[in-house]
Design a protein around this motif. Structure first.
Motif, PDB file in Angstrom:
ATOM      1  N   THR A 120      41.969  11.877  70.780  1.00 40.18           N
ATOM      2  CA  THR A 120      42.081  10.724  71.674  1.00 40.18           C
ATOM      3  C   THR A 120      43.524  10.547  72.121  1.00 40.18           C
ATOM      4  O   THR A 120      44.446  10.660  71.322  1.00 40.18           O
ATOM      5  CB  THR A 120      41.602   9.437  70.970  1.00 40.18           C
ATOM      6  N   TYR A 133      39.818   0.809  74.862  1.00 42.10           N
ATOM      7  CA  TYR A 133      39.725   1.462  73.560  1.00 42.10           C
ATOM      8  C   TYR A 133      39.689   0.404  72.468  1.00 42.10           C
ATOM      9  O   TYR A 133      38.694  -0.259  72.258  1.00 42.10           O
ATOM     10  CB  TYR A 133      40.889   2.446  73.385  1.00 42.10           C
ATOM     11  N   HIS A 134      40.795   0.154  71.793  1.00 44.63           N
ATOM     12  CA  HIS A 134      40.835  -0.864  70.741  1.00 44.63           C
ATOM     13  C   HIS A 134      42.035  -1.778  70.977  1.00 44.63           C
ATOM     14  O   HIS A 134      43.146  -1.300  71.231  1.00 44.63           O
ATOM     15  CB  HIS A 134      40.951  -0.219  69.356  1.00 44.63           C
ATOM     16  N   LEU A 162      36.077   5.110  73.541  1.00 44.44           N
ATOM     17  CA  LEU A 162      35.091   4.439  72.695  1.00 44.44           C
ATOM     18  C   LEU A 162      33.806   5.239  72.519  1.00 44.44           C
ATOM     19  O   LEU A 162      32.956   4.855  71.724  1.00 44.44           O
ATOM     20  CB  LEU A 162      34.764   3.055  73.274  1.00 44.44           C
ATOM     21  N   ARG A 163      33.656   6.330  73.246  1.00 44.63           N
ATOM     22  CA  ARG A 163      32.429   7.126  73.131  1.00 44.63           C
ATOM     23  C   ARG A 163      32.383   7.796  71.757  1.00 44.63           C
ATOM     24  O   ARG A 163      33.331   8.464  71.346  1.00 44.63           O
ATOM     25  CB  ARG A 163      32.401   8.182  74.237  1.00 44.63           C
ATOM     26  N   HIS A 164      31.276   7.638  71.053  1.00 38.56           N
ATOM     27  CA  HIS A 164      31.147   8.182  69.703  1.00 38.56           C
ATOM     28  C   HIS A 164      31.013   9.705  69.756  1.00 38.56           C
ATOM     29  O   HIS A 164      30.391  10.271  70.669  1.00 38.56           O
ATOM     30  CB  HIS A 164      29.934   7.576  69.002  1.00 38.56           C
TER      31      HIS A 164
END
Length: 377
Positions: A120, A133-134, A162-164
């Motif tokens: 990331t 994102y966070h 954020l995609r797992h």
């Protein structure tokens, strides 16, 4: 050999203007510019990765020193925004396929490995509002299938941060290779499906997974082995349990931690299974190298096209450097690591043996593929 223009020129020899045109047509893009073409945009991002330019403005200032035409920074910014990044992504795939034909390292495993992981890249949330994102960060993620055999990425999928990992990993499977993955890709239903699809795998288990009907496998004991256990079982609770019996190997890593991996490889020794999983660290080294040496954390643009152009160009730069290193290494008696090669290459301090080997590799390429190399560098 001019280290400033070597890789753009190498890419120009590997990929013709006709091939770039075909890629552009395939994604529906028509390049109407005469002052700053698609080829020059590709070279801009390649040079930006190699020489760690700080921004579009910085690249416009120093670009002519690296063979680019004179242009205003807004020109490249606008073009990076409007050109579909799928062009750079397809270009990466084309270059990987060409370089992979000649770049092979021998491994001790009976099947090719396909290591899957993600990395990331984050920035302030206001820079990329389309990629939250966070907290106060925005981010994009690159999911990579990596080949330890060639030391090259085999496939790349881009998503927002954020995609797992798990669902994206479904796009990176390959029935001809052994998937090697971390806990983020572990899912009991997925393991059962892989068995049915004959997809070989070595995947680390989550720590809270229950083991049911354990049956130890017979093997010769070795005092030097890191393997702690080797058995078959069903995985999960009564509410969610695997329908297939899977093999579990528990081994101790270099830090003394117990690692539990699940696999459907039954004819390999547990030590081989452990070694296969530990090849997963090669992709971590790849991510770290790209971020440290190819300017990935410094994103120039704010649009999807501009961001992914830059990231895929960094991967192209890595592939070209790796290809150049591997082809030259075969022809020298002086030992250099890849990192040492890159450092000496950019500082102009390569040993004479390596310079001669590089010239021989490029001449051989020209002979095989009929591409002129006289103006190389």
């Amino acid at each position: 050999m001019n280290k400033h223009t070597t890789l753009p020129n190498l890419m120009q020899k590997l990929v013709s203007d006709e091939e770039i045109q075909l890629i552009a047509e395939a994604v529906g893009y028509r390049d109407s510019s005469r002052t700053f073409t698609l080829r020059e945009l590709i070279h801009f991002f390649l040079l930006a990765a190699m020489h760690q330019w700080k921004s579009f403005r910085h690249g416009a200032d120093v670009g002519p020193l690296y063979g680019l035409p004179r242009f205003h920074y807004s020109t490249v910014s606008k073009k990076a925004k409007e050109v579909p990044y799928d062009i750079m992504k397809r270009l990466l795939a084309l270059i990987i396929s060409k370089c992979n034909r000649q770049t092979r390292h021998s491994l001790r495993f009976p099947k090719l490995l396909r290591v899957v992981d993600s990395t990331t890249v984050t920035v302030g949330k206001n820079r990329l509002p389309w990629a939250p994102y966070h907290g106060e960060r925005a981010g994009v993620k690159l999911h990579v299938a990596y080949s330890p055999e060639s030391s090259l990425p085999a496939d790349v999928v881009e998503t927002t941060g954020l995609r797992h990992d798990g669902p994206v990993g479904e796009q990176l499977t390959n029935a001809q290779q052994v998937l090697v993955e971390d806990r983020a890709y572990f899912k009991i239903e997925r393991l059962d499906r892989f068995v049915e699809q004959h997809q070989l795998f070595v995947i680390r288990m989550k720590d809270n997974i229950e083991i049911h009907q354990k049956k130890s496998l017979k093997r010769l004991s070795s005092t030097s082995s890191s393997v702690q256990a080797d058995f078959t079982c069903q995985l999960g609770t009564k509410q969610c349990r695997s329908t297939k019996r899977h093999r579990v190997v528990i081994f101790r890593d270099a830090n003394g931690r117990d690692i539990r991996v699940v696999t459907n490889l039954f004819h390999a020794s547990p030590e081989t299974i452990a070694d296969m999983y530990q090849e997963r660290w090669t992709v971590e080294v790849f991510f770290r190298w790209v971020k440290q040496y190819l300017n990935v954390p410094t994103l120039f643009g704010t649009t999807e096209n501009a961001v992914y152009h830059q990231l895929f160009a960094a991967f192209i730069a890595y592939v070209l450097l790796r290809w150049l290193y591997d082809q030259t290494k075969k022809r020298t008696n002086v030992s250099l690591s890849f990192i040492s090669f890159v450092r000496r290459f950019f500082s102009g301090q390569l040993p004479l043996d390596w310079k001669s080997g590089m010239a021989a590799a490029l001449f051989e390429y020209a002979q095989i593929y009929g591409r002129r190399m006289s103006n190389f560098g």
